[in-house]
Design a protein around this motif. Structure first.
Motif, PDB file in Angstrom:
ATOM      1  N   ARG A   7      -3.511  -3.532  12.054  1.00  0.00           N
ATOM      2  CA  ARG A   7      -4.151  -2.367  12.679  1.00  0.00           C
ATOM      3  C   ARG A   7      -4.389  -1.257  11.657  1.00  0.00           C
ATOM      4  O   ARG A   7      -5.300  -0.447  11.806  1.00  0.00           O
ATOM      5  N   CYS A   8      -3.556  -1.215  10.627  1.00  0.00           N
ATOM      6  CA  CYS A   8      -3.746  -0.223   9.557  1.00  0.00           C
ATOM      7  C   CYS A   8      -3.175  -0.781   8.262  1.00  0.00           C
ATOM      8  O   CYS A   8      -1.997  -1.153   8.215  1.00  0.00           O
ATOM      9  N   VAL A   9      -4.009  -0.852   7.228  1.00  0.00           N
ATOM     10  CA  VAL A   9      -3.555  -1.190   5.876  1.00  0.00           C
ATOM     11  C   VAL A   9      -3.639   0.083   5.044  1.00  0.00           C
ATOM     12  O   VAL A   9      -4.646   0.801   5.076  1.00  0.00           O
ATOM     13  N   LEU A  10      -2.572   0.343   4.311  1.00  0.00           N
ATOM     14  CA  LEU A  10      -2.500   1.551   3.493  1.00  0.00           C
ATOM     15  C   LEU A  10      -2.155   1.160   2.065  1.00  0.00           C
ATOM     16  O   LEU A  10      -1.035   0.715   1.795  1.00  0.00           O
ATOM     17  N   PHE A  11      -3.134   1.283   1.161  1.00  0.00           N
ATOM     18  CA  PHE A  11      -2.904   1.030  -0.266  1.00  0.00           C
ATOM     19  C   PHE A  11      -2.414   2.318  -0.927  1.00  0.00           C
ATOM     20  O   PHE A  11      -2.999   3.390  -0.718  1.00  0.00           O
ATOM     21  N   LEU A  12      -1.375   2.189  -1.751  1.00  0.00           N
ATOM     22  CA  LEU A  12      -0.893   3.295  -2.580  1.00  0.00           C
ATOM     23  C   LEU A  12      -1.075   2.877  -4.031  1.00  0.00           C
ATOM     24  O   LEU A  12      -0.479   1.896  -4.483  1.00  0.00           O
ATOM     25  N   VAL A  13      -1.908   3.610  -4.779  1.00  0.00           N
ATOM     26  CA  VAL A  13      -2.251   3.205  -6.141  1.00  0.00           C
ATOM     27  C   VAL A  13      -2.166   4.414  -7.066  1.00  0.00           C
ATOM     28  O   VAL A  13      -2.835   5.430  -6.833  1.00  0.00           O
ATOM     29  N   ALA A  14      -1.336   4.305  -8.098  1.00  0.00           N
ATOM     30  CA  ALA A  14      -1.145   5.421  -9.028  1.00  0.00           C
ATOM     31  C   ALA A  14      -1.225   4.914 -10.466  1.00  0.00           C
ATOM     32  O   ALA A  14      -0.828   3.789 -10.769  1.00  0.00           O
ATOM     33  N   GLY A  15      -1.776   5.760 -11.331  1.00  0.00           N
ATOM     34  CA  GLY A  15      -1.765   5.464 -12.761  1.00  0.00           C
ATOM     35  C   GLY A  15      -3.139   5.153 -13.330  1.00  0.00           C
ATOM     36  O   GLY A  15      -3.958   4.476 -12.702  1.00  0.00           O
ATOM     37  N   ALA A  16      -3.392   5.655 -14.533  1.00  0.00           N
ATOM     38  CA  ALA A  16      -4.684   5.459 -15.191  1.00  0.00           C
ATOM     39  C   ALA A  16      -4.964   3.990 -15.485  1.00  0.00           C
ATOM     40  O   ALA A  16      -6.127   3.587 -15.589  1.00  0.00           O
ATOM     41  N   ASN A  17      -3.894   3.180 -15.600  1.00  0.00           N
ATOM     42  CA  ASN A  17      -4.089   1.753 -15.898  1.00  0.00           C
ATOM     43  C   ASN A  17      -4.726   0.999 -14.738  1.00  0.00           C
ATOM     44  O   ASN A  17      -5.092  -0.167 -14.884  1.00  0.00           O
ATOM     45  N   LYS A  18      -4.888   1.641 -13.585  1.00  0.00           N
ATOM     46  CA  LYS A  18      -5.499   0.978 -12.420  1.00  0.00           C
ATOM     47  C   LYS A  18      -7.013   1.233 -12.326  1.00  0.00           C
ATOM     48  O   LYS A  18      -7.681   0.669 -11.457  1.00  0.00           O
ATOM     49  N   GLN A  19      -7.546   2.092 -13.207  1.00  0.00           N
ATOM     50  CA  GLN A  19      -8.943   2.518 -13.054  1.00  0.00           C
ATOM     51  C   GLN A  19      -9.917   1.347 -13.078  1.00  0.00           C
ATOM     52  O   GLN A  19     -10.801   1.244 -12.218  1.00  0.00           O
ATOM     53  N   ASN A  20      -9.793   0.461 -14.052  1.00  0.00           N
ATOM     54  CA  ASN A  20     -10.751  -0.639 -14.184  1.00  0.00           C
ATOM     55  C   ASN A  20     -10.702  -1.550 -12.961  1.00  0.00           C
ATOM     56  O   ASN A  20     -11.750  -1.927 -12.408  1.00  0.00           O
ATOM     57  N   ALA A  21      -9.495  -1.915 -12.523  1.00  0.00           N
ATOM     58  CA  ALA A  21      -9.371  -2.804 -11.365  1.00  0.00           C
ATOM     59  C   ALA A  21      -9.969  -2.143 -10.118  1.00  0.00           C
ATOM     60  O   ALA A  21     -10.654  -2.804  -9.324  1.00  0.00           O
ATOM     61  N   LEU A  22      -9.747  -0.840  -9.951  1.00  0.00           N
ATOM     62  CA  LEU A  22     -10.315  -0.145  -8.791  1.00  0.00           C
ATOM     63  C   LEU A  22     -11.837  -0.185  -8.809  1.00  0.00           C
ATOM     64  O   LEU A  22     -12.479  -0.397  -7.774  1.00  0.00           O
TER      65      LEU A  22
END
Length: 241
Positions: A187-202
């Motif tokens: 019913r609800c998915v909540l992604f928590l994403v932190a850090g500059a190393n995630k920019q490309n994947a995002l």
């Protein structure tokens, strides 16, 4: 599916916003269904969220906790997602033991433990072998390779669509994980994403078209809400997307 993206100033702001959203959805689920089912994520980003939830005044006896994935280690191992969540949240409040549903990792056989947990979920949600339960809230993180839960790029588990729990693989190490169909039933998915190393994947995950097998977070398109909470370091370059 409508993706809701919020870019917060820093990790502390991200955790505060995540706590707000989770508490709102716990209270809404209890109002609607007399209970809330929530699946937790591992890793460093959600730990302060669990510590924040431990300070809330919630009806713990109406909340059932699951895990979206688990390293195949004993429950008292330092790498255990279960152990981290217990120490940060569940052991700090009056949480009923019967409401805590860890993934089993004690059989010495990952497939046997996945089968056992698959059956436990079917029994809990009173569904048949082909029924997909809808958890109220599923918390997820994302690695800099675009994986989420234990759904790693180019691994066989990405093809599993006839079970709730399956065996994932990280560099030859087994993991237990919710499958893509179960995650997408939430019913609800909540992604928590932190850090500059995630920019490309995002950038790859948010692109209009792309390779889901290479960036498995692209597969997560729940029938309910889908929130992405990013800190500024992770979300740089996405503001205009």
């Amino acid at each position: 599916m409508e993706r809701k993206v919020e870019i917060l100033a820093d990790k502390g702001s991200l955790v505060h916003r995540a706590c707000e959203l989770v508490v709102e959805r716990i209270e809404a689920a209890i109002a609607a269904y007399q209970r809330c089912t929530i699946a937790l994520a591992g890793g460093s980003t959600p730990k302060p969220l669990y510590e924040a939830l431990a300070t809330q005044d919630l009806p713990w006896d109406k909340i059932h906790v699951f895990w979206g994935d688990e390293r195949y280690v004993p429950h008292d191992h330092p790498d255990s997602n279960y152990k981290m969540a217990r120490e940060a949240w569940l052991d700090r409040v009056n949480f009923p033991e019967t409401n805590i549903h860890p993934m089993p990792t004690q059989a010495g056989n990952p497939q046997a433990d996945a089968d056992q947990h698959n059956q436990e979920l079917q029994n809990f949600f009173q569904g048949g072998p082909r029924d997909l339960p809808a958890l109220d809230v599923i918390l997820l993180g994302m690695g800099d390779d675009g994986h989420t839960a234990s759904l790693f790029p180019h691994t066989e588990v990405l093809q599993v669509c006839d079970r709730l729990v399956a065996v994932g693989n990280k560099d030859g190490q087994p993991r237990l994980t919710f499958t893509i169909p179960l995650l997408n039933q939430a019913r609800c998915v909540l992604f928590l994403v932190a850090g500059a190393n995630k920019q490309n994947a995002l950038q790859q995950v948010f692109a209009e078209s792309g390779d889901n097998i290479a960036y498995p977070s692209r597969f997560i398109q729940p029938q309910g809400e889908c929130w992405w909470l990013l800190d500024e370091a992770a979300g740089q370059g996405l503001e205009k997307s």
